[in-house]
Design a protein around this motif. Structure first.
Motif, PDB file in Angstrom:
ATOM      1  N   SER A  17      16.753  -6.697 -44.909  1.00  0.00           N
ATOM      2  CA  SER A  17      15.886  -7.404 -43.928  1.00  0.00           C
ATOM      3  C   SER A  17      16.320  -8.806 -44.299  1.00  0.00           C
ATOM      4  CB  SER A  17      14.539  -7.058 -43.913  1.00  0.00           C
ATOM      5  OG  SER A  17      14.038  -7.425 -45.089  1.00  0.00           O
ATOM      6  N   GLY A  18      15.954  -9.647 -43.048  1.00  0.00           N
ATOM      7  CA  GLY A  18      16.385 -11.136 -43.464  1.00  0.00           C
ATOM      8  C   GLY A  18      15.034 -11.924 -42.456  1.00  0.00           C
ATOM      9  N   ASN A  19      15.162 -13.066 -43.077  1.00  0.00           N
ATOM     10  CA  ASN A  19      14.334 -14.165 -42.297  1.00  0.00           C
ATOM     11  C   ASN A  19      14.913 -15.542 -42.444  1.00  0.00           C
ATOM     12  OD1 ASN A  19      11.941 -12.524 -41.085  1.00  0.00           O
ATOM     13  ND2 ASN A  19      11.560 -11.949 -43.121  1.00  0.00           N
ATOM     14  N   ILE A  20      14.583 -16.289 -41.381  1.00  0.00           N
ATOM     15  CA  ILE A  20      14.935 -17.611 -41.395  1.00  0.00           C
ATOM     16  C   ILE A  20      13.718 -18.446 -40.911  1.00  0.00           C
ATOM     17  CG2 ILE A  20      16.508 -19.505 -40.291  1.00  0.00           C
ATOM     18  CD1 ILE A  20      18.510 -17.253 -39.746  1.00  0.00           C
ATOM     19  N   VAL A  21      13.207 -19.419 -41.712  1.00  0.00           N
ATOM     20  CA  VAL A  21      12.318 -20.360 -41.628  1.00  0.00           C
ATOM     21  C   VAL A  21      12.954 -21.771 -41.225  1.00  0.00           C
ATOM     22  CG1 VAL A  21      10.124 -21.287 -42.109  1.00  0.00           C
ATOM     23  CG2 VAL A  21      10.683 -18.867 -42.868  1.00  0.00           C
ATOM     24  N   LEU A  22      12.724 -22.345 -40.221  1.00  0.00           N
ATOM     25  CA  LEU A  22      13.384 -23.646 -39.959  1.00  0.00           C
ATOM     26  C   LEU A  22      12.150 -24.607 -39.117  1.00  0.00           C
ATOM     27  CD1 LEU A  22      14.514 -23.506 -36.976  1.00  0.00           C
ATOM     28  CD2 LEU A  22      16.085 -22.253 -38.066  1.00  0.00           C
ATOM     29  N   ASP A  23      12.614 -25.642 -39.176  1.00  0.00           N
ATOM     30  CA  ASP A  23      11.797 -26.818 -38.344  1.00  0.00           C
ATOM     31  C   ASP A  23      12.702 -27.033 -37.119  1.00  0.00           C
ATOM     32  OD1 ASP A  23      10.829 -28.760 -37.027  1.00  0.00           O
ATOM     33  OD2 ASP A  23       9.753 -29.836 -38.992  1.00  0.00           O
ATOM     34  N   ALA A  24      12.329 -26.595 -35.971  1.00  0.00           N
ATOM     35  CA  ALA A  24      13.133 -26.590 -34.749  1.00  0.00           C
ATOM     36  C   ALA A  24      13.333 -28.191 -34.341  1.00  0.00           C
ATOM     37  CB  ALA A  24      12.703 -25.815 -33.437  1.00  0.00           C
ATOM     38  N   GLU A  25      12.399 -29.095 -34.709  1.00  0.00           N
ATOM     39  CA  GLU A  25      12.576 -30.220 -34.369  1.00  0.00           C
ATOM     40  C   GLU A  25      13.444 -30.946 -35.252  1.00  0.00           C
ATOM     41  OE1 GLU A  25       8.414 -32.080 -34.042  1.00  0.00           O
ATOM     42  OE2 GLU A  25       7.942 -30.552 -32.566  1.00  0.00           O
ATOM     43  N   GLU A  26      13.759 -30.728 -36.591  1.00  0.00           N
ATOM     44  CA  GLU A  26      14.496 -31.205 -37.408  1.00  0.00           C
ATOM     45  C   GLU A  26      16.057 -30.607 -37.500  1.00  0.00           C
ATOM     46  OE1 GLU A  26      13.875 -34.003 -39.227  1.00  0.00           O
ATOM     47  OE2 GLU A  26      11.911 -34.139 -38.118  1.00  0.00           O
ATOM     48  N   LEU A  27      16.052 -29.625 -36.936  1.00  0.00           N
ATOM     49  CA  LEU A  27      17.358 -29.189 -37.254  1.00  0.00           C
ATOM     50  C   LEU A  27      18.094 -28.764 -35.847  1.00  0.00           C
ATOM     51  CD1 LEU A  27      19.401 -27.438 -38.968  1.00  0.00           C
ATOM     52  CD2 LEU A  27      18.491 -25.226 -38.307  1.00  0.00           C
ATOM     53  N   PRO A  28      19.225 -29.689 -35.509  1.00  0.00           N
ATOM     54  CA  PRO A  28      19.871 -29.627 -34.522  1.00  0.00           C
ATOM     55  C   PRO A  28      20.328 -28.228 -33.952  1.00  0.00           C
ATOM     56  CG  PRO A  28      20.769 -31.362 -35.613  1.00  0.00           C
ATOM     57  CD  PRO A  28      19.764 -30.727 -36.486  1.00  0.00           C
ATOM     58  N   GLY A  29      20.122 -27.872 -32.739  1.00  0.00           N
ATOM     59  CA  GLY A  29      20.895 -26.444 -32.481  1.00  0.00           C
ATOM     60  C   GLY A  29      19.964 -25.257 -33.004  1.00  0.00           C
ATOM     61  N   ALA A  30      18.669 -25.757 -33.231  1.00  0.00           N
ATOM     62  CA  ALA A  30      17.971 -24.330 -34.071  1.00  0.00           C
ATOM     63  C   ALA A  30      17.850 -23.333 -33.376  1.00  0.00           C
ATOM     64  CB  ALA A  30      16.543 -25.226 -34.316  1.00  0.00           C
ATOM     65  N   ASP A  31      17.948 -23.375 -31.727  1.00  0.00           N
ATOM     66  CA  ASP A  31      17.693 -22.292 -30.991  1.00  0.00           C
ATOM     67  C   ASP A  31      18.646 -21.147 -31.156  1.00  0.00           C
ATOM     68  OD1 ASP A  31      19.231 -24.244 -29.821  1.00  0.00           O
ATOM     69  OD2 ASP A  31      18.915 -23.659 -27.641  1.00  0.00           O
ATOM     70  N   SER A  32      19.961 -22.081 -31.697  1.00  0.00           N
ATOM     71  CA  SER A  32      21.148 -20.783 -31.812  1.00  0.00           C
ATOM     72  C   SER A  32      21.436 -20.389 -32.993  1.00  0.00           C
ATOM     73  CB  SER A  32      22.531 -21.419 -31.008  1.00  0.00           C
ATOM     74  OG  SER A  32      22.703 -22.875 -31.916  1.00  0.00           O
ATOM     75  N   PHE A  33      20.608 -21.014 -34.286  1.00  0.00           N
ATOM     76  CA  PHE A  33      20.987 -20.745 -35.556  1.00  0.00           C
ATOM     77  C   PHE A  33      20.822 -19.358 -35.830  1.00  0.00           C
ATOM     78  CE2 PHE A  33      19.757 -20.964 -39.946  1.00  0.00           C
ATOM     79  CZ  PHE A  33      20.702 -21.711 -40.569  1.00  0.00           C
ATOM     80  N   GLY A  34      19.801 -18.473 -35.449  1.00  0.00           N
ATOM     81  CA  GLY A  34      19.520 -17.255 -35.668  1.00  0.00           C
ATOM     82  C   GLY A  34      20.755 -16.584 -35.114  1.00  0.00           C
ATOM     83  N   ARG A  35      20.955 -16.599 -33.951  1.00  0.00           N
ATOM     84  CA  ARG A  35      22.244 -15.796 -33.383  1.00  0.00           C
ATOM     85  C   ARG A  35      23.565 -16.186 -33.953  1.00  0.00           C
ATOM     86  NH1 ARG A  35      26.064 -17.773 -30.082  1.00  0.00           N
ATOM     87  NH2 ARG A  35      25.148 -19.582 -29.528  1.00  0.00           N
ATOM     88  N   LEU A  36      23.860 -17.398 -34.334  1.00  0.00           N
ATOM     89  CA  LEU A  36      24.922 -17.650 -35.172  1.00  0.00           C
ATOM     90  C   LEU A  36      25.151 -16.977 -36.483  1.00  0.00           C
ATOM     91  CD1 LEU A  36      25.494 -21.420 -33.960  1.00  0.00           C
ATOM     92  CD2 LEU A  36      26.703 -19.495 -33.070  1.00  0.00           C
ATOM     93  N   TYR A  37      23.939 -16.943 -37.030  1.00  0.00           N
ATOM     94  CA  TYR A  37      24.004 -16.403 -38.537  1.00  0.00           C
ATOM     95  C   TYR A  37      24.115 -14.738 -38.350  1.00  0.00           C
ATOM     96  CZ  TYR A  37      22.696 -17.003 -43.263  1.00  0.00           C
ATOM     97  OH  TYR A  37      22.629 -16.914 -44.630  1.00  0.00           O
ATOM     98  N   ALA A  38      23.594 -14.166 -37.375  1.00  0.00           N
ATOM     99  CA  ALA A  38      23.665 -12.854 -37.117  1.00  0.00           C
ATOM    100  C   ALA A  38      25.078 -12.811 -36.712  1.00  0.00           C
ATOM    101  CB  ALA A  38      22.680 -12.401 -35.833  1.00  0.00           C
ATOM    102  N   GLY A  39      25.749 -13.307 -36.007  1.00  0.00           N
ATOM    103  CA  GLY A  39      26.987 -13.343 -35.682  1.00  0.00           C
ATOM    104  C   GLY A  39      27.858 -13.286 -36.768  1.00  0.00           C
ATOM    105  N   ALA A  40      27.754 -14.284 -37.963  1.00  0.00           N
ATOM    106  CA  ALA A  40      28.672 -14.162 -38.735  1.00  0.00           C
ATOM    107  C   ALA A  40      28.336 -12.915 -39.812  1.00  0.00           C
ATOM    108  CB  ALA A  40      28.081 -15.651 -39.980  1.00  0.00           C
ATOM    109  N   MET A  41      27.148 -12.357 -40.074  1.00  0.00           N
ATOM    110  CA  MET A  41      26.924 -11.235 -40.520  1.00  0.00           C
ATOM    111  C   MET A  41      27.854  -9.816 -39.894  1.00  0.00           C
ATOM    112  SD  MET A  41      24.945 -11.788 -43.207  1.00  0.00           S
ATOM    113  CE  MET A  41      25.694 -13.448 -43.222  1.00  0.00           C
ATOM    114  N   VAL A  42      27.658 -10.024 -38.593  1.00  0.00           N
ATOM    115  CA  VAL A  42      28.299  -8.888 -37.566  1.00  0.00           C
ATOM    116  C   VAL A  42      30.089  -9.201 -38.097  1.00  0.00           C
ATOM    117  CG1 VAL A  42      28.986  -8.232 -35.483  1.00  0.00           C
ATOM    118  CG2 VAL A  42      26.610  -8.575 -36.122  1.00  0.00           C
ATOM    119  N   ALA A  43      30.727 -10.273 -38.048  1.00  0.00           N
ATOM    120  CA  ALA A  43      31.860 -10.508 -38.178  1.00  0.00           C
ATOM    121  C   ALA A  43      32.335 -10.115 -39.695  1.00  0.00           C
ATOM    122  CB  ALA A  43      32.039 -12.122 -38.192  1.00  0.00           C
TER     123      ALA A  43
END
Length: 178
Positions: A133-159
């Motif tokens: 299992s995995g979790n990502i904790v981030l500050d959406a106001e401080e991380l540009p593109g935060a709304d896509s971070f989880g999708r991109l991370y999951a995409g890298a894991m799938v690849a």
């Protein structure tokens, strides 16, 4: 930043006052941001983490934080922590848990999560009973593109899983929009 754990002696494990304590420190580690190929990135990260384990840097960090830390003024310690965290983009950790289902309060624990709130982005993985299992904790106001971070991370894991012929659960593929 990566948490680096150090083995404990059998004597320390028998001591009730210290048995549940871990010996660890945070160490800087380049995790290969910018690699296009996921296998090349994995090989790069593996080489960096092997280097971290082989050299005394993490052990010296542990000795400084545990030996010197308690003796410096609080303000110096706070500034050191601030400086360390402000110069890094995330903390990444993986914790190997039990390989079999455990019993708690007389009932089987079917799954477990690792969650750690932090000042900077925190990525946590926990293996338990044959699952990860995995979790990502981030500050959406401080991380540009935060709304896509989880999708991109999951995409890298799938690849990565695809490259090694590892089955990927449907919910991970959905999260990665694959």
């Amino acid at each position: 930043l990566l948490p680096v754990a150090f083995p404990r002696s059998p004597e320390s494990l028998r001591d009730p006052a210290g048995a549940l304590r871990n010996r660890w420190c945070l160490a800087s580690c380049d995790i290969g941001v910018g690699f296009e190929d996921v296998v090349e990135r994995l090989e790069y990260v593996r080489a960096r983490t092997q280097e971290l384990k082989a050299k005394p840097r993490a052990y010296m960090q542990l000795k400084v934080q545990n030996g010197l830390g308690p003796h410096i003024p609080v303000s110096v310690g706070q500034q050191t922590v601030f400086d360390t965290f402000s110069r890094h983009s995330l903390v990444l950790t993986n914790v190997p848990g039990p390989s079999k289902i455990q019993i708690f309060a007389g009932r089987p624990v079917k799954s477990a999560q690792l969650f750690f709130d932090n000042l900077i982005t925190q990525v946590d993985f926990l293996s338990y009973a044959g699952q990860v299992s995995g979790n990502i904790v981030l500050d959406a106001e401080e991380l540009p593109g935060a709304d896509s971070f989880g999708r991109l991370y999951a995409g890298a894991m799938v690849a990565l899983a695809d490259r090694f012929d590892v089955d990927v659960p449907a919910e991970v593929k959905r999260a990665a929009q694959v």
